[in-house]
Each structure stands twice: as structure tokens, then as C-alpha cells.
Design an enzyme around this catalytic site. Structure first.
Site, PDB file in Angstrom:
ATOM      1  N   GLU A 173       0.817  -1.224   0.000  1.00  0.00           N
ATOM      2  CA  GLU A 173       0.000   0.000   0.000  1.00  0.00           C
ATOM      3  C   GLU A 173       0.846   1.269   0.000  1.00  0.00           C
ATOM      4  OE1 GLU A 173      -2.724  -0.439   3.303  1.00  0.00           O
ATOM      5  OE2 GLU A 173      -4.069  -1.640   2.080  1.00  0.00           O
ATOM      6  N   GLU A 373      -5.738  -8.330  -0.687  1.00  0.00           N
ATOM      7  CA  GLU A 373      -6.438  -8.183   0.601  1.00  0.00           C
ATOM      8  C   GLU A 373      -7.869  -7.774   0.335  1.00  0.00           C
ATOM      9  OE1 GLU A 373      -4.786  -5.485   3.547  1.00  0.00           O
ATOM     10  OE2 GLU A 373      -2.755  -6.097   2.998  1.00  0.00           O
TER      11      GLU A 373
HETATM   12  C1  BG6 Z   1      -4.392  -2.769   4.934  1.00  0.00           C
HETATM   13  C2  BG6 Z   1      -3.089  -3.322   5.394  1.00  0.00           C
HETATM   14  O1  BG6 Z   1      -4.288  -1.398   5.029  1.00  0.00           O
HETATM   15  O2  BG6 Z   1      -5.527  -2.995   5.656  1.00  0.00           O
HETATM   16  C3  BG6 Z   1      -3.177  -4.363   6.486  1.00  0.00           C
HETATM   17  O3  BG6 Z   1      -2.299  -3.785   4.346  1.00  0.00           O
HETATM   18  C4  BG6 Z   1      -4.285  -3.983   7.429  1.00  0.00           C
HETATM   19  O4  BG6 Z   1      -1.928  -4.449   7.094  1.00  0.00           O
HETATM   20  C5  BG6 Z   1      -5.600  -3.970   6.673  1.00  0.00           C
HETATM   21  O5  BG6 Z   1      -4.384  -4.795   8.554  1.00  0.00           O
HETATM   22  C6  BG6 Z   1      -6.809  -3.635   7.526  1.00  0.00           C
HETATM   23  O6  BG6 Z   1      -6.561  -2.485   8.258  1.00  0.00           O
HETATM   24  P1  BG6 Z   1      -6.789  -2.447   9.818  1.00  0.00           P
HETATM   25  O7  BG6 Z   1      -6.264  -1.170  10.256  1.00  0.00           O
HETATM   26  O8  BG6 Z   1      -8.227  -2.576  10.035  1.00  0.00           O
HETATM   27  O9  BG6 Z   1      -6.015  -3.609  10.369  1.00  0.00           O
END
Ligand code: BG6
Length: 475
Positions: A173, A373
Site C-alpha cells: 500500500e 487483501e
Molecule cells: C491494509 C493493510 O491497510 O488494511 C493491512 O495492508 C491492514 O496491514 C488492513 O491490517 C486492515 O486495516 P486495519 O487497520 O483494520 O487492520
């Protein structure tokens, strides 16, 4: 769906491994971040301080329990697992000339165990990690020297693990840091702590340029090493919609999107977009970019685009419309979208936005896309039967997978894989909480790191298992 579609899951070292000082590991930037909540930002402390809780020190202790977790991922049927390598396990301060053999051995064992379970490893080289020492000594990616340190680390990983790992990603990201109002992102992307009154955007543009050059060198090195190696970039998909058909809203949304596309443009096309050059010119930015850097960018175009997708944002050119923000994820300058619900942490839920973004990315670059993701952070409860009935997570994932399938089948987008974030509960990145759970497998730790660490499969585990078994048919 194609038979070789990679149904997978994703993790990041600092959010799961724990064992933050074991086997010669050095201090990473994630180790100096305290726990926060939805409304209380995480603190970045100057080294480790007494009286603070640092959730990543223990995380879910994957470092010592990875076999048990991978056994479950194998039962789940994962075809692919995205992990990251903690830079500080390999080079504890970033400046050693020789890598830490115990760190190398750990990742060899991990990848071998995945392969034994027929799980294709995918590795992010920098998932919000770097040696804290490089922040203290050099100011992180403010400094050109970082290109050399990162390249040495990446080359070591490619040399060591190139036979075990085909899919690589450079910086997770990388576009998050453009949201300069939240200082967490510049720190986690680039190890940057802003000085008072400095032009944050200029600092971030410079850091990103060094990162692009470093990433391009890694792409070239991987290709020179083994033809089969594929290196991608990762962008946080955060599409901006116009609030109304008012042309000013449309222009504003277009501008916001272009500022984000800068990060994928450079890595997927190999040059700096005109719009960005104009912005630099107007602001009189004299960035340190050499002719050699520009040549590296051209030669180091990525093989595929990794996208992380959680939400969309809506923007308005009308300053009288209330700004509501997009949770802590996509900036504060956004307005309410009446068509979208939000998660408990205020992130909008927008499955169709995934289809929209996949089309944007694919028709812009014509490179394969891997959704690295996608998931929802929610509070899970164990019911009297000892189970977790997370139908809200199933609904979220189902709706997004459906939109992905439409993008592939109806729009011709080349998506090669899909990773759930995450197969197992882990420490939230933005808040440091355990309570913001993403996993298909529950982990018995609370926000203070208390609990047995026991794992329990949630309902979503059994649901995703049948999605994989049916290659996306049974949703
Ligand atoms: C993304 C990241 O921004 O979102 C992850 O690559 C992260 O590392 C995921 O965990 C979800 O975000 P959060 O803050 O809810 O854990």
C-alpha cells in the site's frame, strides 16, 4: 473461474509473528507503535518505553505456532498464502553486511511447510516494516541511502527464497502515505516522522520516488535471477466518487483518483505522470531525481498489480457539505455516501466499488491483477455453543467475490487471485486492536494481549472452504 485461480489469504509479519526480539531479530518500526482504538490513534514512541503496551510484540505468536496455523489453512483449502518477511529478522539494523542466519532459516522452514501443504507462497518484502535503526540514523526513506539498504535486503531474500517463492510484492500500500493528515501512514510506509511546519507532501513525494527506484531495481534483479519470478506492486484501492453530477464534483473526484494512480502509474508504466510533474512545478519542488533513476523506472516495470480493497470514498467540491471521513483509512476530506453502509470502524462497505476499481486498473495498465487483501474488521462473539457465527463476514466476502467474478467474466479483467484478509485474526494495523477481527479463524487474545491464544474456526472458515472447493461457484 480458471482452474489455476489462486484462492488465498493474506497476513503481514508484524501483525501475526510476535517474537519481536527472538532469534536475533532487530527492532522494527512496528515494535514502537502502541495500541490505539477507533478513536484514539496509536502512538509512535521513541524506542520502547515502560508503561506502554505494544501489541505487535506478541501479536498472535505465529512465529512459534505457524505449523498449527498452516495446518488449519490447509484444511481451509488455501491455494495461496501471502505473508511478509520481517526485514529485521534478516538484517536487524539494516546495515549488517551479512544476514542473520536464524531469520533466513525461519522463512525457509515456513515456505517449505507451505509448499508441503500445497500452498503457493506470496511474499511482500516491505509490509509496513523496516529497521527502526534506519529511521533513527537516516530518517527512513527521506534518505537516498535507503535504496541501497532495501536492495541488499531484497536481493538476499530473492537469492535465498527464489526457488521457493514465485510471487513477490515490493511495498505494501505504497500510496497510503499520500494521506499526510494522518502521520501514521508516512511512518509505516516510509519510516518518516514529520517535523513541525515542513511541507509533508513534498517529503512524501521524495520518499515515494526513492521507493519506486528501489522497487524497480528489485524487479530487474528478480528477472535477471529467474525468469519465472513475478514481482508486483501493491496499492490500496481507495476509489473516490463524485458526490453529484456537478462537473466540479466530478473534477474533484478525478483529481483525487489521479493523485492515487500516481503510485501505480510509475510502477506499472515506468514514468512519472504529467499531472504530478505539473504539481511539483507549481509548488517549486526540487526533488532529488536523477536521469539514472528515470532509466531504472523504465526498466523496472512490475509484472502484476496487487490491490488491497476495503472501501470507497465520496468527495464534494462544495465546502458547505459536511465532511465525515472514511474511518481512518482514506482521508478526512470525504462526505457521506447515502447508498453505502459502514463497518463498526466506519469503513464504507461497497462491493460494486471493487468491480469499478478492477476495471479502472485493468483498462489502464493491462497487467494481471491480484486482489491481495479484502475483508471486514468486526467484533466477533463466541456463542454458548462455543462457535462464532460471523454471517456479516460471510455476507461481506460473498458480495465482493460476486463483483470480482463479474469483473472477470463480464468485463474481461484478468484477475489471477483473491486473498481474504485474513485467514486468521491478527493485530489491526491502524488501531493495534485485536478486537477489530478479520479472521476466518478466531484467536483467543484480547486488546491487552491476554488470553490463551487458542484458535477456533468461525462459520466463515467453512463457508470459504466451500468457495475454494467449488472454485467460486458455491457462494
Ligand atoms: C491494509 C493493510 O491497510 O488494511 C493491512 O495492508 C491492514 O496491514 C488492513 O491490517 C486492515 O486495516 P486495519 O487497520 O483494520 O487492520
Amino acid at each position: 473461474m480458471k482452474n489455476n485461480f489462486l484462492w488465498g489469504g493474506a497476513l503481514a509479519a508484524h501483525q501475526v509473528e510476535g517474537a519481536y526480539d527472538k532469534d536475533g531479530k532487530g527492532l522494527s518500526i512496528a515494535d514502537v507503535m502502541t495500541a490505539g482504538t477507533k478513536d484514539k490513534p496509536r502512538k509512535i514512541t521513541d524506542g520502547i518505553k515502560a508503561n506502554y503496551f505494544y501489541p505487535n510484540h506478541q501479536a498472535i505468536n505465529f512465529y512459534d505456532h505457524y505449523k498449527e496455523d498452516i495446518d488449519r489453512f490447509s484444511e481451509l483449502g488455501l491455494k495461496s498464502l501471502r505473508v511478509s518477511i520481517a526485514w529485521t529478522r534478516i538484517f536487524p539494523t539494516g546495515e549488517e553486511s551479512e544476514p542473520n542466519q536464524r531469520g533466513i532459516n525461519y522463512y525457509h522452514d515456513l515456505f517449505k511447510y507451505m509448499r508441503k501443504n500445497n500452498i503457493e507462497p506470496m511474499v511482500t518484502l516491505s509490509h509496513f516494516e523496516m529497521p527502526y535503526s534506519l529511521v533513527k540514523k537516516y530518517g527512513g526513506w527521506r534518505n537516498r541511502k535507503m535504496i541501497g539498504f532495501f536492495f541488499k535486503f531484497s536481493k538476499t531474500c530473492l537469492d535465498e527464497f527464489g526457488d521457493e517463492v514465485k510471487y513477490w510484492l515490493t511495498f505494501n500500500e505504497i500510496n497510503n502515505q499520500s494521506l499526510t493528515e494522518n502521520p501514521l501512514f508516512a511512518f509505516t510506509n516510509s519510516g518518516i516522522i514529520f517535523n513541525e511546519d515542513e511541507d509533508r507532501e513534498k517529503v512524501v513525494y521524495q520518499a515515494a520516488m526513492y521507493e519506486f527506484v528501489a522497487g524497480a531495481k528489485v524487479v530487474q534483479y528478480a528477472h535477471s535471477l529467474q525468469k519465472k519470478l513475478k514481482v508486483g506492486c501493491v496499492v490500496a484501492a481507495s476509489p473516490y466518487y463524485p458526490n453529484t453530477p456537478n462537473p466540479n464534483d466530478i473534477l474533484k473526484a478525478q483529481r483525487m483518483n489521479e493523485l492515487q494512480y500516481f503510485y501505480s502509474d510509475v510502477q506499472a508504466r515506468g514514468y512519472i505522470p504529467e499531472l504530478i510533474k505539473k504539481i511539483w512545478e507549481r509548488r517549486h519542488y526540487q526533488l532529488d531525481i536523477t536521469e539514472d533513476d528515470l532509466t531504472e523506472l523504465k526498466k523496472g516495470i512490475v509484472d502484476y498489480i496487487g490491490i488491497t480493497y476495503y472501501l470507497t470514498s465520496t468527495v464534494s467540491a462544495d465546502n458547505n457539505i459536511a465532511k465525515v471521513g472514511s474511518g481512518n483509512a482514506a482521508g478526512n476530506d470525504t462526505v457521506e455516501n447515502p447508498y453505502l453502509k459502514r463497518s463498526e470502524w466506519g469503513w464504507t462497505i461497497d462491493p460494486a466499488g471493487l468491480r469499478y476499481y478492477l476495471n479502472e486498473m485493468y483498462h489502464r495498465y493491462h497487467l494481471p491483477i491480484f486482489i491481495v487483501e479484502n475483508g471486514i474488521g468486526a467484533v466477533d462473539k463466541i456463542t454458548d455453543d462455543g462457535k462464532i457465527h460471523d454471517d456479516y463476514r460471510i455476507a461481506y466476502l460473498r458480495d465482493h467475490i460476486l463483483e470480482m467474478e463479474k469483473a472477470i467474466e463480464e468485463d474481461g479483467v484478468d484477475v489471477i487471485g483473491y486473498d481474504v484478509w485474513s485467514p486468521v485474526d491478527l493485530v489491526s494495523f491502524t488501531t493495534g486492536e485485536m478486537k477489530k477481527r478479520y479472521g476466518l479463524i478466531y484467536v483467543d487474545y484480547d486488546n491487552a494481549g491476554k488470553g490463551t491464544g487458542k484458535r477456533i474456526n468461525k462459520d466463515s472458515f467453512y463457508w470459504y472452504k466451500q468457495v475454494i472447493e467449488s472454485n467460486g461457484e458455491k457462494l
